[in-house]
Design a protein around this motif. Structure first.
Motif, PDB file in Angstrom:
ATOM      1  N   ILE A   8       0.775  -1.223   0.013  1.00 40.83           N
ATOM      2  CA  ILE A   8      -0.022   0.044   0.067  1.00 40.83           C
ATOM      3  C   ILE A   8       0.896   1.158  -0.006  1.00 40.83           C
ATOM      4  N   LEU A   9       2.033   1.340   0.934  1.00 42.62           N
ATOM      5  CA  LEU A   9       2.605   2.306   0.912  1.00 42.62           C
ATOM      6  C   LEU A   9       3.703   2.683  -0.208  1.00 42.62           C
ATOM      7  N   SER A  10       3.841   1.602  -0.930  1.00 43.75           N
ATOM      8  CA  SER A  10       4.845   1.465  -2.175  1.00 43.75           C
ATOM      9  C   SER A  10       4.034   2.038  -3.432  1.00 43.75           C
ATOM     10  N   CYS A  11       2.763   1.565  -3.369  1.00 44.26           N
ATOM     11  CA  CYS A  11       1.858   2.448  -4.217  1.00 44.26           C
ATOM     12  C   CYS A  11       1.696   3.857  -4.117  1.00 44.26           C
ATOM     13  N   ALA A  17       5.542   9.936  -6.744  1.00 47.74           N
ATOM     14  CA  ALA A  17       6.587  10.075  -7.782  1.00 47.74           C
ATOM     15  C   ALA A  17       6.199  10.337  -8.993  1.00 47.74           C
ATOM     16  N   LEU A  18       5.092   9.719  -9.613  1.00 47.66           N
ATOM     17  CA  LEU A  18       4.549   9.984 -10.864  1.00 47.66           C
ATOM     18  C   LEU A  18       3.795  11.232 -10.927  1.00 47.66           C
ATOM     19  N   SER A  19       3.125  11.502  -9.753  1.00 52.70           N
ATOM     20  CA  SER A  19       2.349  12.903  -9.803  1.00 52.70           C
ATOM     21  C   SER A  19       3.371  14.187  -9.896  1.00 52.70           C
ATOM     22  N   LEU A  24       1.538  16.163 -12.596  1.00 49.41           N
ATOM     23  CA  LEU A  24       0.058  15.905 -12.863  1.00 49.41           C
ATOM     24  C   LEU A  24      -0.753  16.631 -11.934  1.00 49.41           C
ATOM     25  N   PRO A  25      -1.935  17.023 -12.362  1.00 52.37           N
ATOM     26  CA  PRO A  25      -2.785  17.750 -11.388  1.00 52.37           C
ATOM     27  C   PRO A  25      -3.870  16.741 -10.446  1.00 52.37           C
ATOM     28  N   MET A  26      -3.051  15.721 -10.334  1.00 51.95           N
ATOM     29  CA  MET A  26      -3.887  14.500  -9.529  1.00 51.95           C
ATOM     30  C   MET A  26      -2.904  14.221  -8.300  1.00 51.95           C
ATOM     31  N   PRO A  27      -3.449  14.137  -7.189  1.00 54.46           N
ATOM     32  CA  PRO A  27      -2.594  13.919  -5.818  1.00 54.46           C
ATOM     33  C   PRO A  27      -2.001  12.393  -6.180  1.00 54.46           C
ATOM     34  N   GLY A  28      -0.669  12.353  -5.506  1.00 55.82           N
ATOM     35  CA  GLY A  28      -0.179  11.366  -5.661  1.00 55.82           C
ATOM     36  C   GLY A  28      -0.788   9.975  -5.181  1.00 55.82           C
ATOM     37  N   PRO A  29      -1.390  10.092  -3.769  1.00 63.09           N
ATOM     38  CA  PRO A  29      -2.083   9.204  -3.266  1.00 63.09           C
ATOM     39  C   PRO A  29      -3.314   8.433  -4.050  1.00 63.09           C
ATOM     40  N   VAL A  30      -3.946   9.249  -5.028  1.00 64.11           N
ATOM     41  CA  VAL A  30      -5.107   8.965  -5.914  1.00 64.11           C
ATOM     42  C   VAL A  30      -4.353   7.959  -6.750  1.00 64.11           C
ATOM     43  N   ILE A  31      -3.016   8.500  -7.489  1.00 68.06           N
ATOM     44  CA  ILE A  31      -2.496   7.818  -8.537  1.00 68.06           C
ATOM     45  C   ILE A  31      -2.272   6.408  -7.975  1.00 68.06           C
ATOM     46  N   GLY A  32      -1.595   6.434  -6.712  1.00 69.49           N
ATOM     47  CA  GLY A  32      -1.409   5.450  -6.164  1.00 69.49           C
ATOM     48  C   GLY A  32      -2.406   4.068  -5.760  1.00 69.49           C
ATOM     49  N   MET A  33      -3.438   4.760  -5.720  1.00 68.83           N
ATOM     50  CA  MET A  33      -4.988   3.950  -5.620  1.00 68.83           C
ATOM     51  C   MET A  33      -5.166   3.193  -6.724  1.00 68.83           C
ATOM     52  N   ALA A  34      -4.914   4.117  -7.866  1.00 75.21           N
ATOM     53  CA  ALA A  34      -5.256   3.660  -9.246  1.00 75.21           C
ATOM     54  C   ALA A  34      -4.190   2.332  -9.565  1.00 75.21           C
ATOM     55  N   LEU A  35      -3.271   2.617  -9.235  1.00 73.32           N
ATOM     56  CA  LEU A  35      -2.145   1.664  -9.414  1.00 73.32           C
ATOM     57  C   LEU A  35      -2.193   0.454  -8.718  1.00 73.32           C
ATOM     58  N   LEU A  36      -2.862   0.491  -7.242  1.00 68.79           N
ATOM     59  CA  LEU A  36      -3.227  -0.634  -6.814  1.00 68.79           C
ATOM     60  C   LEU A  36      -4.289  -1.437  -7.203  1.00 68.79           C
TER      61      LEU A  36
END
Length: 119
Positions: A8-11, A17-19, A24-36
């Protein structure tokens, strides 16, 4: 469980990092959640494995709101100055969201003919 929390923390870290790297105008945790989520779709066994950990996190979710509550209390004077405006915005936005949901539901019910099916 350690692996699950690390995943979870890695995502979240990868999303952050991607954000930042791609501005990107999207928060990193949201992108991480999408990756998960993509990981869950690619490997359904991963989703099954994560269930106990996620249930544990959700059971103690209220603990995550303690820092926010302390922050609000520490800025009580600012809240006192803008409190009425914040309260009005909160009530108005809630009323508008409920109205929009109800209107959408009624429109979709009429469009799909759900009322005739119930009668």
């Amino acid at each position: 469980m350690i692996f699950n929390l690390a995943l979870i923390l890695s995502c979240q870290l990868a999303g952050e990092a991607l954000s930042r790297a791609l501005s990107l105008p999207m928060p990193g945790p949201v992108i991480g959640m999408a990756l998960l989520l993509v990981g869950f779709i690619v490997r359904p066994t991963l989703a099954t494995r994560m269930q106990d950990t996620t249930k544990g996190i959700l059971a103690h979710l209220s603990l995550l709101f303690v820092p926010a509550g302390v922050g609000v209390i520490s800025h009580a004077e600012a809240l006192g100055q803008t409190g009425p405006a914040l309260l009005a915005a909160l009530v108005l936005s809630t009323a508008l969201a409920l109205t929009a949901g109800a209107v959408t539901f009624v429109a979709l019910a009429r469009l799909t003919g759900a009322r005739e099916a119930q009668e």
